[in-house]
Design a protein around this motif. Structure first.
Motif, mmCIF file in Angstrom:
data_model
loop_
_atom_site.group_PDB
_atom_site.id
_atom_site.type_symbol
_atom_site.label_atom_id
_atom_site.label_comp_id
_atom_site.label_asym_id
_atom_site.label_seq_id
_atom_site.Cartn_x
_atom_site.Cartn_y
_atom_site.Cartn_z
ATOM 1 N N THR A 105 -59.865 -22.517 6.464
ATOM 2 C CA THR A 105 -60.407 -21.520 5.386
ATOM 3 C C THR A 105 -60.321 -20.203 5.852
ATOM 4 N N ILE A 106 -60.834 -19.771 6.982
ATOM 5 C CA ILE A 106 -60.814 -18.309 7.556
ATOM 6 C C ILE A 106 -59.482 -17.829 7.854
ATOM 7 N N ARG A 139 -72.879 -18.381 6.867
ATOM 8 C CA ARG A 139 -72.665 -18.606 8.168
ATOM 9 C C ARG A 139 -73.281 -17.498 9.073
ATOM 10 N N GLU A 191 -62.780 -27.046 6.401
ATOM 11 C CA GLU A 191 -63.836 -25.984 6.398
ATOM 12 C C GLU A 191 -64.925 -26.714 7.038
ATOM 13 N N PRO A 239 -58.967 -22.422 -0.204
ATOM 14 C CA PRO A 239 -60.446 -22.198 -0.323
ATOM 15 C C PRO A 239 -61.078 -22.090 -1.722
ATOM 16 N N ALA A 247 -63.995 -13.065 -1.241
ATOM 17 C CA ALA A 247 -63.868 -14.441 -0.895
ATOM 18 C C ALA A 247 -64.344 -14.148 0.552
ATOM 19 N N ARG A 248 -64.060 -13.449 1.458
ATOM 20 C CA ARG A 248 -64.252 -13.362 2.587
ATOM 21 C C ARG A 248 -65.953 -13.270 3.031
ATOM 22 N N HIS A 278 -63.619 -20.347 -2.398
ATOM 23 C CA HIS A 278 -63.699 -18.642 -2.748
ATOM 24 C C HIS A 278 -62.526 -18.085 -3.128
ATOM 25 N N LEU A 303 -57.887 -17.098 4.753
ATOM 26 C CA LEU A 303 -58.578 -15.738 4.215
ATOM 27 C C LEU A 303 -57.910 -14.662 5.085
ATOM 28 N N GLN A 335 -68.129 -13.996 0.782
ATOM 29 C CA GLN A 335 -68.595 -15.214 0.089
ATOM 30 C C GLN A 335 -68.738 -16.271 1.238
ATOM 31 N N TYR A 336 -67.622 -16.612 2.080
ATOM 32 C CA TYR A 336 -67.371 -17.435 3.120
ATOM 33 C C TYR A 336 -68.579 -17.226 4.167
#
Length: 425
Positions: free
Chosen positions: A104-105, A135, A83, A271, A127-128, A273, A108, A130-131
């Motif tokens: 992570t992405i 950013r 990450e 991840p 979750a997406r 999240h 996701l 929160q990631y």
């Protein structure tokens, strides 16, 4: 005309304290995750470091190497195995002049593609978001520079900062909305759990690494003990084939039954999240009477997969639940199967070999609280005869002057509840 696949370069840092075999496994899996997103891997760059570079994750020389490989292979994306921080993504995109994403992405994105039910879709979306929240940086041309005017209370702020704050508020509001919506699903799930506990039906949960064969085992058990083919769950040889928790009742020939649940699979560096988002779903495992830890025995990295699963369960506070370890795909290893060694079972779910042995071991663990007894049920309590015929293993029934004589094996709780009718044990 077919759409051209995205091309990507994989990048990983092998820290000095990490085992080379573990690192190789992590990079191989990153390639599989990319393939699951329909991305073509056209190159790989790795570096050994004591610690990752705070500003760029990798060193300056490696950035030049990645840039050269990207040009040579005509790649449009660079995927990193860990990450990345918001500043690392920003710096790398500026230097490499292409899209930069992290593990992570990527995960996701796979979850977003696979989610079918409304609950799973909301969990992935939360979750997406929160990631994304930390950013939300002023990305180059998309946001304005510091400037004047425009809007109440924003006299000294630029358009970029205004957009950033609006985006942040919008995302925070969406997260709050999703959390509220999901709480309704959590409450419904809790009601269902309480009902199952009240009915005293044992719960057995399948857990393990993604693509270990959990859904294949569940379908094999359904086929063995249930007549309804429509109760089969989706299975496919791919990462994260199923995200939804499936629950099926496995009826036994002697009137006993248990609920078998199939949970989302785990993966290395899952991840944080996502673990949090799926916590309510995975609580099926926390409330289980028995865990079936499914392992892909044919994978050379199966020991690392076991460790990853155990660490994820620990992170979710799922500890102390009795566990059977099922070494699946034993037919691809040259190992003897089906066979049982203490709490380990070697099977081939695909070939449906070892499922009966697995069922026998499950029964040993969850049907301990059964009692063999004889009850004399008064005729006026005839509904109890129907109850025991449905919920106990009645071996014989005869009619006496005082009532119906039942010889049976029943749950200890039922034995205690109707003790006044017991005439022999």
């Amino acid at each position: 005309m077919t759409e051209q696949r995205e091309k990507a370069i994989l990048v990983g840092v092998n820290l000095q304290n990490e085992d080379d075999f573990d690192f190789q496994y992590s990079m191989e899996e990153l390639g599989e995750l990319a393939a699951a997103c329909d991305v073509e891997v056209v190159g790989q760059v790795t570096q050994k470091l004591d610690r990752v570079n705070n500003s760029h994750y990798i060193g300056k020389g490696k950035i030049e190497e990645v840039a050269a490989l990207k040009e040579m292979q005509d790649a449009d994306t660079v995927i990193f195995d860990d990450e990345l921080s918001p500043s690392q993504i920003r710096n790398l995109e500026a230097d490499l002049d292409c899209k930069v994403i992290d593990r992570t992405i990527l995960i996701l994105d796979i979850f977003a593609r696979r989610a079918k039910t409304r609950e799973a879709q909301m969990q992935v979306e939360m979750a997406r978001l929160q990631y994304m929240l930390p950013r939300l940086v002023g990305l180059r041309a998309s946001l304005g520079r510091q400037g004047g005017g425009g809007g109440e209370g924003l006299t000294n702020r630029g358009a970029g900062e205004t957009k950033l704050e609006l985006d942040r508020r919008r995302i925070e509001a969406k997260i709050a909305f999703l959390r509220k919506e999901l709480s309704v699903h959590v409450a419904q799930r809790e009601v269902q759990r309480r009902q199952r506990k009240k009915n005293e039906v044992p719960v057995v949960s399948l857990v393990g690494y993604t693509n270990a064969g959990k859904s294949t085992i569940m379908n094999g058990m359904i086929e063995l003990f249930n007549e309804s083919a429509h109760k089969q769950v989706f299975e496919k040889n791919m990462l994260f084939a199923t995200l939804e928790t499936s629950i099926r009742k496995i009826e036994q020939p002697d009137r006993k039954s248990y609920l078998l649940t199939d949970t989302v699979g785990f993966v290395k560096k899952l991840p944080h999240h996502l673990v949090k988002a799926f916590r309510s779903t995975l609580e099926e495992a926390a409330n289980a009477d028995l865990l079936i830890h499914v392992v892909d025995f044919s994978n050379p990295h199966y020991r690392q997969m076991i460790q990853t699963t155990n660490e994820t369960l620990k992170e979710m506070d799922i500890e102390g639940v009795p566990t059977l370890i099922v070494y699946n795909k034993a037919d691809q290893t040259g190992e003897e199967y089906p066979r049982v060694e203490n709490d380990k079972i070697f099977i081939s779910a695909k070939k449906k070999e070892g499922l009966k042995e697995l069922n026998t071991e499950i029964r040993k663990h969850i049907f301990k609280d059964y009692v063999t007894c004889t009850m004399l049920i008064p005729f006026e309590e005839g509904h109890l005869v129907s109850y025991f015929n449905s919920n106990a293993n009645v071996t014989s029934a005869s009619y006496e002057e005082e009532g119906t004589l039942l010889k049976m094996e029943c749950r200890l709780a039922d034995y205690e509840k109707y003790k006044q009718y017991v005439i022999a044990k």
